[in-house]
Design an enzyme around this catalytic site. Structure first.
Site, PDB file in Angstrom:
ATOM      1  CE1 TYR A   1      -4.495   0.908   0.307  1.00  0.00           C
ATOM      2  CE2 TYR A   1      -3.387   2.871   1.109  1.00  0.00           C
ATOM      3  CZ  TYR A   1      -4.514   2.259   0.612  1.00  0.00           C
ATOM      4  OH  TYR A   1      -5.659   2.987   0.417  1.00  0.00           O
TER       5      TYR A   1
ATOM      6  CE  LYS B   1      -2.770 -16.564  -0.003  1.00  0.00           C
ATOM      7  NZ  LYS B   1      -4.037 -17.297  -0.073  1.00  0.00           N
TER       8      LYS B   1
ATOM      9  CG  ASP C   1      -7.586  -0.398   1.441  1.00  0.00           C
ATOM     10  OD1 ASP C   1      -8.231   0.568   1.874  1.00  0.00           O
ATOM     11  OD2 ASP C   1      -7.527  -0.683   0.228  1.00  0.00           O
TER      12      ASP C   1
END
Ligand code: NAD
Length: 332
Positions: free
Chosen positions: A124, A171, A228
């Site tokens: 991000y 992840k 987000d």
């Protein structure tokens, strides 16, 4: 003593929502001195940047800002003002409480989640470049320092707010180094807080579980990009982006803003729902120590929502932004 606050109206639906929120906050009787500062595309030609230094200086001086959404051009143009603001002021914690509201119909009546999102690094941050003409590379940086800092924030928040469990979202099965470091940092910090339950979920599974049984979860702790995405998912659980509040918090300043963006198609039409920014204002009042006023605004807003007569289109009503604000002020 009045509270001196930097007010960034933003663009798109931002100015009308900021105006509505300002009126509601002032109706509590708390005195504010608003220092209005513009940022975004509108100031580009004047200052050569969408985030002029004097805007950052104003927030540093006042330590608290209320901010409307700011448009970021997609696939081209200037870098996100929102990301730049969070990085420049080291607003490392993005706090997004997500709770079912009275009168707002959703398939999920009892959602009570808090997303704690790391706010300064990860994909991000938008660190990327072209590799030749036909490939692009984005760099995902995850540091132990930022991961531990946000994890500590999440656990301390859980303790202060009577929460029982923190779930890290990652992840790390695929990104074993970057997400692996995030998860390892969360586990290390979790050991310092044995009174709070800790577990973790892989982000794809987390999304599925959130739409099936959101009631199972409490505080969700995520790196920037997953945070987000999950925030918008959680907003959907409680009635949409029009009702989801947020805060960007650092050690020396705080910027309060809704989860949603500038929704350009509704700009200037007095249509958008002010709830999300008003609830961000409630978080700001709590941050300022004005707990009683915060409680009053929340109660008045909830009463208007429960009554369902003066709510905006997204909640099935016919009121405009300013009429909904008027109804909340009357209720106050
Ligand atoms: P968005 O959140 O602006 O809007 C998506 C949709 O959600 C809207 O079309 C609308 O249907 C609904 N919605 C959002 N806010 C609402 C409100 N208050 N009342 C009623 N409905 C509402 O997302 P987007 O369209 O993907 O982004 C538009 C712009 O906003 C982009 O430039 C994006 O970069 C920017 N953005 C800014 C911020 C920020 O300033 N913090 C956050 C997210 C997106």
């Amino acid at each position: 003593m009045p509270h001196r606050i930097t007010l960034i109206p933003g663009d798109g639906i931002g100015p009308e929502l900021s105006q509505a929120t300002r009126r509601v906050l002032e109706a509590t009787g708390i005195v504010f001195e608003w220092e209005v500062q513009e940022a975004g595309e509108a100031v580009m030609s004047r200052y050569g940047t969408p985030l002029p230094d004097h805007v950052l200086e104003s927030i540093r001086r006042n330590r608290v800002a209320l901010k409307g959404p700011i448009t970021t051009p997609v696939g081209k143009g200037f870098r996100s003002v929102n990301v730049a603001l969070r990085q420049s002021l080291d607003l490392y914690a993005n706090l997004r409480p997500c709770r079912s509201l009275p009168g707002v119909k959703t398939p999920f009546p009892d959602v009570d989640l808090v997303v704690v999102r790391e706010n300064t690094e990860d994909l991000y941050a938008g660190v990327e470049h072209m590799v030749g003409e036909d490939a692009a590379e984005s760099i995902k940086i995850i540091t132990r320092k930022a991961s531990q800092r946000i994890a500590r924030f999440a656990f301390q928040y859980a303790i202060r707010n009577g929460r029982r469990r923190v779930t890290a979202v990652h992840k790390a099965n695929i990104m074993k180094l970057s997400d692996g470091l995030f998860l390892e940092s969360c586990r290390q910090v979790a050991a310092e807080f044995p009174q709070i339950e800790f577990d973790d979920r892989i982000v794809d599974n987390m999304c599925m579980q959130l739409v099936q049984k959101p009631g199972l979860y409490d505080v969700l702790l995520a790196p920037n990009l997953y945070g987000d995405i999950i925030s918008d998912l959680c907003a959907g659980l409680i009635g949409g982006l029009g009702v989801a509040a947020g805060a960007n918090l650092g050690d020396s300043s705080a910027v309060f803003e809704a989860v949603h963006g500038s929704a350009p198609k509704y700009a200037g039409q007095n249509l958008a729902n002010p709830t999300a920014l008003i609830l961000s204002g409630v978080l700001m009042l709590e941050h300022l120590g004005e707990v009683q006023a915060a409680g009053r605004v929340k109660k008045a807003l909830e009463a208007v929502l429960a009554e369902g007569k003066s709510v905006t289109f997204d909640l099935g009503g016919h009121a405009g932004t300013s009429e909904m604000a008027d109804a909340i002020i009357n209720m106050l």
